[in-house]
Design a protein around this motif. Structure first.
Motif, PDB file in Angstrom:
ATOM      1  N   ILE A 125      -0.142  -2.312  -4.792  1.00  9.87           N
ATOM      2  CA  ILE A 125       0.470  -1.596  -5.918  1.00  9.87           C
ATOM      3  C   ILE A 125      -0.363  -1.773  -7.172  1.00  9.87           C
ATOM      4  CG2 ILE A 125       2.501  -1.473  -7.413  1.00  9.87           C
ATOM      5  CD1 ILE A 125       4.189  -2.370  -5.015  1.00  9.87           C
ATOM      6  N   LEU A 126      -0.786  -2.987  -7.473  1.00  7.94           N
ATOM      7  CA  LEU A 126      -1.579  -3.258  -8.668  1.00  7.94           C
ATOM      8  C   LEU A 126      -2.871  -2.454  -8.684  1.00  7.94           C
ATOM      9  CD1 LEU A 126      -1.209  -7.135  -8.992  1.00  7.94           C
ATOM     10  CD2 LEU A 126      -0.361  -5.440 -10.622  1.00  7.94           C
ATOM     11  N   ALA A 127      -3.471  -2.284  -7.523  1.00  5.70           N
ATOM     12  CA  ALA A 127      -4.744  -1.575  -7.430  1.00  5.70           C
ATOM     13  C   ALA A 127      -4.581  -0.066  -7.487  1.00  5.70           C
ATOM     14  CB  ALA A 127      -5.473  -1.977  -6.157  1.00  5.70           C
ATOM     15  N   GLY A 128      -3.344   0.410  -7.432  1.00  7.43           N
ATOM     16  CA  GLY A 128      -3.118   1.850  -7.446  1.00  7.43           C
ATOM     17  C   GLY A 128      -3.399   2.523  -6.122  1.00  7.43           C
ATOM     18  N   ASP A 129      -3.324   1.776  -5.015  1.00  2.87           N
ATOM     19  CA  ASP A 129      -3.538   2.379  -3.696  1.00  2.87           C
ATOM     20  C   ASP A 129      -2.508   3.479  -3.462  1.00  2.87           C
ATOM     21  OD1 ASP A 129      -5.434   0.416  -3.480  1.00  2.87           O
ATOM     22  OD2 ASP A 129      -4.544  -0.565  -1.714  1.00  2.87           O
ATOM     23  N   GLU A 130      -2.958   4.599  -2.929  1.00  2.00           N
ATOM     24  CA  GLU A 130      -2.038   5.694  -2.630  1.00  2.00           C
ATOM     25  C   GLU A 130      -1.292   5.468  -1.325  1.00  2.00           C
ATOM     26  OE1 GLU A 130      -4.111   9.381  -2.717  1.00  2.00           O
ATOM     27  OE2 GLU A 130      -4.545   9.269  -4.869  1.00  2.00           O
ATOM     28  N   GLU A 131      -1.884   4.681  -0.439  1.00  3.36           N
ATOM     29  CA  GLU A 131      -1.301   4.450   0.878  1.00  3.36           C
ATOM     30  C   GLU A 131      -1.462   2.990   1.263  1.00  3.36           C
ATOM     31  OE1 GLU A 131      -1.537   6.931   4.988  1.00  3.36           O
ATOM     32  OE2 GLU A 131      -3.425   6.015   4.368  1.00  3.36           O
ATOM     33  N   THR A 132      -0.469   2.475   1.972  1.00  5.98           N
ATOM     34  CA  THR A 132      -0.583   1.148   2.560  1.00  5.98           C
ATOM     35  C   THR A 132       0.098   1.191   3.921  1.00  5.98           C
ATOM     36  OG1 THR A 132      -0.310  -1.233   2.167  1.00  5.98           O
ATOM     37  CG2 THR A 132       1.513   0.196   1.507  1.00  5.98           C
ATOM     38  N   GLY A 133       0.384   0.044   4.486  1.00  5.60           N
ATOM     39  CA  GLY A 133       1.001   0.055   5.807  1.00  5.60           C
ATOM     40  C   GLY A 133       1.193  -1.352   6.331  1.00  5.60           C
ATOM     41  N   VAL A 134       1.345  -1.433   7.639  1.00 10.23           N
ATOM     42  CA  VAL A 134       1.569  -2.714   8.299  1.00 10.23           C
ATOM     43  C   VAL A 134       0.838  -2.679   9.634  1.00 10.23           C
ATOM     44  CG1 VAL A 134       3.723  -1.966   9.386  1.00 10.23           C
ATOM     45  CG2 VAL A 134       3.331  -4.394   8.979  1.00 10.23           C
ATOM     46  N   GLY A 135       0.282  -3.816  10.027  1.00  7.28           N
ATOM     47  CA  GLY A 135      -0.449  -3.893  11.276  1.00  7.28           C
ATOM     48  C   GLY A 135       0.018  -5.047  12.138  1.00  7.28           C
ATOM     49  N   ILE A 136      -0.081  -4.861  13.450  1.00  2.67           N
ATOM     50  CA  ILE A 136       0.185  -5.937  14.409  1.00  2.67           C
ATOM     51  C   ILE A 136      -1.166  -6.503  14.808  1.00  2.67           C
ATOM     52  CG2 ILE A 136       1.270  -6.593  16.572  1.00  2.67           C
ATOM     53  CD1 ILE A 136       3.179  -5.502  14.375  1.00  2.67           C
ATOM     54  N   MET A 137      -1.455  -7.696  14.332  1.00  2.00           N
ATOM     55  CA  MET A 137      -2.780  -8.293  14.468  1.00  2.00           C
ATOM     56  C   MET A 137      -2.752  -9.454  15.455  1.00  2.00           C
ATOM     57  SD  MET A 137      -4.965 -10.273  11.512  1.00  2.00           S
ATOM     58  CE  MET A 137      -3.808 -11.648  11.594  1.00  2.00           C
ATOM     59  N   GLN A 138      -3.730  -9.483  16.342  1.00  5.97           N
ATOM     60  CA  GLN A 138      -3.932 -10.632  17.226  1.00  5.97           C
ATOM     61  C   GLN A 138      -4.584 -11.733  16.415  1.00  5.97           C
ATOM     62  OE1 GLN A 138      -3.196 -10.255  20.805  1.00  5.97           O
ATOM     63  NE2 GLN A 138      -3.167 -12.482  20.712  1.00  5.97           N
ATOM     64  N   MET A 139      -3.891 -12.843  16.239  1.00  2.80           N
ATOM     65  CA  MET A 139      -4.377 -13.861  15.311  1.00  2.80           C
ATOM     66  C   MET A 139      -5.548 -14.646  15.877  1.00  2.80           C
ATOM     67  SD  MET A 139      -0.774 -15.305  13.749  1.00  2.80           S
ATOM     68  CE  MET A 139      -1.598 -16.288  12.465  1.00  2.80           C
ATOM     69  N   GLU A 140      -6.462 -14.984  14.965  1.00  2.00           N
ATOM     70  CA  GLU A 140      -7.562 -15.893  15.272  1.00  2.00           C
ATOM     71  C   GLU A 140      -7.719 -16.849  14.100  1.00  2.00           C
ATOM     72  OE1 GLU A 140     -10.682 -13.019  15.943  1.00  2.00           O
ATOM     73  OE2 GLU A 140     -11.299 -13.094  13.841  1.00  2.00           O
ATOM     74  N   ARG A 220       2.195  -0.081 -13.073  1.00  2.00           N
ATOM     75  CA  ARG A 220       1.993  -0.644 -11.734  1.00  2.00           C
ATOM     76  C   ARG A 220       2.300  -2.134 -11.716  1.00  2.00           C
ATOM     77  NH1 ARG A 220      -2.945   2.594 -11.691  1.00  2.00           N
ATOM     78  NH2 ARG A 220      -4.179   0.687 -11.934  1.00  2.00           N
ATOM     79  N   GLN A 221       1.956  -2.827 -12.793  1.00  3.99           N
ATOM     80  CA  GLN A 221       2.262  -4.254 -12.891  1.00  3.99           C
ATOM     81  C   GLN A 221       3.771  -4.479 -12.809  1.00  3.99           C
ATOM     82  OE1 GLN A 221       0.980  -6.003 -16.595  1.00  3.99           O
ATOM     83  NE2 GLN A 221       1.328  -8.111 -15.912  1.00  3.99           N
ATOM     84  N   ILE A 222       4.540  -3.616 -13.457  1.00  5.87           N
ATOM     85  CA  ILE A 222       5.996  -3.736 -13.430  1.00  5.87           C
ATOM     86  C   ILE A 222       6.519  -3.535 -12.013  1.00  5.87           C
ATOM     87  CG2 ILE A 222       8.135  -2.610 -14.196  1.00  5.87           C
ATOM     88  CD1 ILE A 222       6.596  -2.079 -16.876  1.00  5.87           C
ATOM     89  N   ARG A 223       6.009  -2.532 -11.305  1.00  9.76           N
ATOM     90  CA  ARG A 223       6.473  -2.280  -9.935  1.00  9.76           C
ATOM     91  C   ARG A 223       6.012  -3.366  -8.969  1.00  9.76           C
ATOM     92  NH1 ARG A 223       4.227   1.758  -7.612  1.00  9.76           N
ATOM     93  NH2 ARG A 223       2.858   2.561  -9.250  1.00  9.76           N
ATOM     94  N   ALA A 224       4.784  -3.869  -9.175  1.00  9.54           N
ATOM     95  CA  ALA A 224       4.239  -4.878  -8.263  1.00  9.54           C
ATOM     96  C   ALA A 224       5.003  -6.194  -8.342  1.00  9.54           C
ATOM     97  CB  ALA A 224       2.764  -5.120  -8.576  1.00  9.54           C
TER      98      ALA A 224
END
Length: 301
Positions: A125-140, A220-224
Motif C-alpha cells: 500500500i505504501l508503495a502505491g502498488d496497483e495489485e497484490t496477492g497471496v502465494g502458497i510457497m514451499q518454505m526453505e 497511502r500512509q493512512i490506509r497502510a
C-alpha cells in the motif's frame, strides 16, 4: 493429511478453519506465546490462532523458540505429512523444515518475489502498488525465497491494510486447500530472479503522519497503517487518522491546517481526514471531532 498448523494473528485463522472444514487432521497448532493484554491487570492473552485451535479441540503448543533439540524432536514426533504456516512469527530451523513428509507450506501475503519479509501488505500500500496477492510457497531456509505452488491476485484500489489483510487471508485459505488436494498438480515453481523487494517490519515512528510528502503518499500512509492508525499530534494529544481524501491545495505550508474542515497541506496537495479517533474514545467523523475539539485554520500539525 496429518497437518501441523503454525500461525499467530487473525490473518492465519481462516486457513486453520478451512483445513479443518476440508477434513484434514490437525495434529497440533503452534502459535506465539500468550502476550499481556489490555490495560487492566495486563493478563496474558492467547493469540487468535491459539484461541481458535482450542475451540476446535486441537492441541496448542507455544514454544518461545524452535532452535532447541528437544523442541525439534517434539515437532518431528508428530509425524506430520505437511506443516502449514501463516504469519507464525518464529524462524523455522532446517530440522523443522525437513521433518514433515512434504515439508512446510507458507501462506505469504504478496506476489513473490515482491515484498519478501515481515510486512508485505503494508509495504504494498505504501508503495502505491496497483495489485497484490497471496502465494502458497514451499518454505526453505532463505527469507521467503522458496518456490511458489499457487498464487492469487487482487487490486489494492483504496483498501486499508485491515481490509486487504482479511481479503488475502480468505484467499490464502482457499488456495492452501486447493494445493493440498493436489500437490502434484501444483508443482513448486522457482521465483523470478528479478523484481525482489523486501518488506521491512513496521517501525513505530512510521505511524506518525508525514506532511512533507505528497498528499497521495500521505493518504497511502493512512490506509497502510489502519489498523492501528497513523497519527498526528494535536495540542499535545495523539489523534489517529483512519481515513482521508486527497484534495487540491495552493496555500499553506506542509503540516498546516488550511480551512475549518481539518484539511492539511502536504508538500503537494492536501489531505482531508474523514474518520479519526482520540485516545480512549471511539471512531468519529471530523465534524464530530471539531465540535468538541477545535483545530483552527492556521494550526501547525
Amino acid at each position: 493429511m496429518r497437518i501441523v498448523f503454525m500461525g499467530t494473528p487473525d490473518f492465519a485463522v481462516p486457513a486453520l478453519d478451512a483445513l479443518v472444514a476440508a477434513g484434514h487432521e490437525i495434529v497440533a497448532a503452534y502459535s506465539q506465546p500468550p502476550r499481556p493484554g489490555g490495560r487492566r491487570g495486563r493478563a496474558l492473552v492467547p493469540s487468535p490462532v491459539h484461541q481458535r485451535a482450542e475451540a476446535l479441540g486441537i492441541e496448542v503448543r507455544t514454544p518461545v523458540s524452535l532452535k532447541g533439540a528437544d523442541e525439534q524432536q517434539a515437532f518431528a514426533a508428530l509425524g506430520a505429512d505437511v506443516a502449514v504456516v501463516a504469519a507464525y512469527g518464529l524462524i523455522l530451523p532446517r530440522p523443522v523444515l525437513d521433518a514433515p513428509r512434504y515439508g512446510c507450506l507458507n501462506i505469504h501475503g504478496s506476489l513473490l518475489p515482491r515484498w519478501r519479509g515481515a510486512a508485505p501488505i503494508q509495504r504494498a500500500i505504501l508503495a502505491g502498488d496497483e495489485e497484490t496477492g497471496v502465494g502458497i510457497m514451499q518454505m526453505e531456509a532463505g527469507l521467503d525465497t522458496g518456490p511458489v505452488r499457487l498464487e492469487g491476485r487482487t487490486p489494492v484500489a483504496g483498501k486499508t491494510a485491515g481490509e486487504l489483510t482479511r481479503e488475502l487471508a480468505d484467499l490464502g485459505a482457499r488456495l492452501m486447500v486447493q494445493v493440498l488436494a493436489d500437490l502434484d498438480g501444483h508443482p513448486a515453481t522457482p521465483q523470478p530472479e528479478d523484481g525482489v523487494t523486501y518488506a521491512a517490519k513496521i517501525a513505530k515512528d512510521e505511524l506518525r503522519l508525514d506532511f512533507a510528502q505528497e498528499a497521495t503518499a500521505a493518504e497511502r500512509q493512512i490506509r497502510a497503517f489502519n489498523p492501528p492508525g497513523a497519527w498526528v499530534e494535536v495540542n499535545g494529544e495523539r489523534l489517529r487518522v483512519l481515513s482521508a481524501e486527497v484534495c487540491p491545495a495552493t496555500t499553506g505550508e506542509p503540516g498546516e491546517v488550511i480551512d475549518d474542515h481539518l484539511t492539511i497541506r502536504c508538500a503537494s496537495g492536501a489531505i482531508r481526514p474523514t474518520s479519526v479517533q482520540r485516545a480512549g474514545r471511539g471512531v468519529m467523523t471530523v465534524a464530530d471531532l471539531l465540535r468538541g475539539f477545535p483545530i483552527p485554520s492556521g494550526a501547525r500539525l
